[in-house]
Scaffold this active site. Structure first.
Site, mmCIF file in Angstrom:
data_model
loop_
_atom_site.group_PDB
_atom_site.id
_atom_site.type_symbol
_atom_site.label_atom_id
_atom_site.label_comp_id
_atom_site.label_asym_id
_atom_site.label_seq_id
_atom_site.Cartn_x
_atom_site.Cartn_y
_atom_site.Cartn_z
ATOM 1 N N GLU A 187 0.834 -1.195 0.000
ATOM 2 C CA GLU A 187 0.000 0.000 0.000
ATOM 3 C C GLU A 187 0.870 1.246 0.000
ATOM 4 O O GLU A 187 2.070 1.174 0.309
ATOM 5 C CB GLU A 187 -0.912 0.000 1.227
ATOM 6 N N SER A 246 7.420 -2.415 3.375
ATOM 7 C CA SER A 246 8.063 -3.481 4.139
ATOM 8 C C SER A 246 7.256 -3.853 5.375
ATOM 9 O O SER A 246 7.243 -5.009 5.794
ATOM 10 C CB SER A 246 9.479 -3.041 4.545
ATOM 11 N N GLU A 305 8.999 -8.253 -3.745
ATOM 12 C CA GLU A 305 8.905 -9.538 -3.027
ATOM 13 C C GLU A 305 9.634 -9.483 -1.681
ATOM 14 O O GLU A 305 10.136 -10.486 -1.174
ATOM 15 C CB GLU A 305 9.448 -10.705 -3.874
ATOM 16 N N ARG A 359 17.753 -13.086 11.545
ATOM 17 C CA ARG A 359 16.855 -13.623 12.578
ATOM 18 C C ARG A 359 16.960 -15.144 12.633
ATOM 19 O O ARG A 359 16.967 -15.743 13.721
ATOM 20 C CB ARG A 359 15.422 -13.195 12.267
#
Length: 420
Positions: free
Chosen positions: A163, A168, A399, A411
């Site tokens: 949007e 992100s 993507e 992470r």
């Protein structure tokens, strides 16, 4: 093997398909170099799929790449031809018209088509992602309705997550879907939507519940639905062979039967789609880098400076060697990520993020270095190397940006270290 036979059976009358089956066609794309062999390490079956896609690309895609870019043509007719090969729903089940192939097969196909046009391959990958989302999550009625239309690409699909105010931070999306009896009423907008206005079905991530990812659902919106409209076609650095527009919802009423999966499951579905999407878009970067490297190699054998071919200068030979290392290492990592999806590896999301991060950046650099080897000619629109560079640049952004890919990989590493 059954799925492969079906793909070839669909096209047994096509002259270029017979050529693939009869001979091992030699071309600039099927390099005789063992290092640059695009099919290195593949089984005979997968080489057949790859060569089918490469031959199609040479005949139906590459000759038109620059025209489509210059004239901003969305090549719908070409997409129906790819679908006739079984490339419209590559990794969807065969029950409703899918090809039943693997994620690795899809990667090979997208890489091959990207050697002829990155933009077209990228859109094809998005359409396939949408088809898979319906195949993997839809009800029997939804699958029976949509897959027979999406597989032959008689109707095209777009993925709507981003949007204007949430890129992100996708879980912060604001497009709402308010319940009204058997309908949702959608309000909001989506940005940077590939194919928008030219496609027929929009898979929209929208908020049906509270803030955060658990309040997001996925709803299918058909093009002619009242309240659905489109912004202007964006002017872009690359990807000119597909329209990119804002998708706007103003009191857009959509049947609840168009929801994919339970309420609140949309964000998870979107992320699962993106795992494969990252492999797909990285595969498109492989195709751009492969074509650029071979074009640079060819140019270096005909261009002379200081009385000898560019290929005779050791400094430039070393450049080609480094570019080959970037390309081949990226290819191996992307194919490993595809296989991790095929095997259901729980660590696949991090592998896909790593592959997308590495391949899109390294392959863009290969295109950039190839352009440099062309000198001033590389900067001219007459030479396709500049288009490979322009069209592959956005792969570092979409993507999931490569900054987010770094976050996902880090992470995963820290989590695994913490568990040790």
């Amino acid at each position: 093997m059954q799925a492969l036979r079906r793909v070839f059976a669909l096209n047994q009358n096509a002259s270029w398909t017979r050529t693939v089956l009869a001979t091992q066609q030699k071309s600039c794309l099927l390099s005789s170099s063992s290092i640059l062999d695009i099919g290195i390490g593949l089984s005979a079956e997968k080489r057949q799929i790859q060569e089918l896609a490469l031959t199609f690309t040479q005949n139906e895609v590459a000759p038109h790449m620059q025209k489509w870019d210059a004239e901003h043509i969305f090549p719908v007719e070409m997409f129906t031809k790819t679908a006739a090969l079984g490339f419209g729903a590559i990794y969807c089940k065969e029950e409703h018209g899918g090809s039943g192939l693997s994620r690795l097969d899809a990667s090979l196909i997208f890489e091959a088509i990207a050697t002829g046009c990155v933009t077209s391959s990228a859109y094809l990958s998005i359409h396939n992602m949408c088809a898979w989302m319906i195949d993997s999550t839809g009800t029997e009625e939804q699958r029976a309705k949509w897959l027979p239309q999406l597989a032959p690409m008689s109707r095209l699909a777009s993925y709507c997550l981003t949007e204007p105010g949430s890129g992100s931070d996708a879980a912060a999306l604001k497009t709402t879907a308010k319940s009204d009896g058997n309908y949702y009423v959608l309000n909001g907008s989506k940005a940077f939507i590939s194919g928008a206005g030219a496609t027929d079905l929009y898979l929209v991530m929208c908020r049906t519940g509270a803030d955060g990812p658990k309040g997001i659902s996925c709803v299918m919106v058909e093009k002619d639905t009242p309240g659905l409209s489109f912004g202007k076609i964006e002017r872009k650095l690359g990807w000119n062979a597909q329209p990119t527009r804002e998708v706007v919802f103003e009191n857009c009423r959509v049947p609840k039967s168009n929801r994919l999966g339970p309420e609140g499951s949309g964000f998870g579905l979107a992320m699962r789609g993106l795992n494969g999407g990252r492999v797909n878009i990285a595969s498109c970067s492989l195709g751009a880098a492969h074509a650029s490297l071979l074009a640079a190699r060819e140019y270096m054998t005909v261009r002379k400076q200081f009385g000898k071919q560019l290929a005779e200068f050791q400094a430039l030979q070393f450049q080609l060697a480094e570019m080959a290392a970037q390309l081949v290492s990226s290819r191996l990592l992307v194919r490993q990520a595809a296989q991790s999806l095929d095997s259901g590896d729980p660590g696949a999301p991090a592998v896909c993020a790593l592959a997308k991060l590495h391949a899109t950046e390294q392959c863009f650099d290969v295109c950039n270095r190839a352009l440099q080897l062309f000198g001033g000619y590389g900067y001219l629109l007459d030479f396709p190397v500049q288009q490979y560079l322009r069209d592959s640049r956005v792969n570092c952004i979409l993507e999931g940006t490569n900054q987010v890919m770094r976050m996902l990989v880090a992470r995963d590493i820290i989590g695994r270290l913490g568990d040790a």
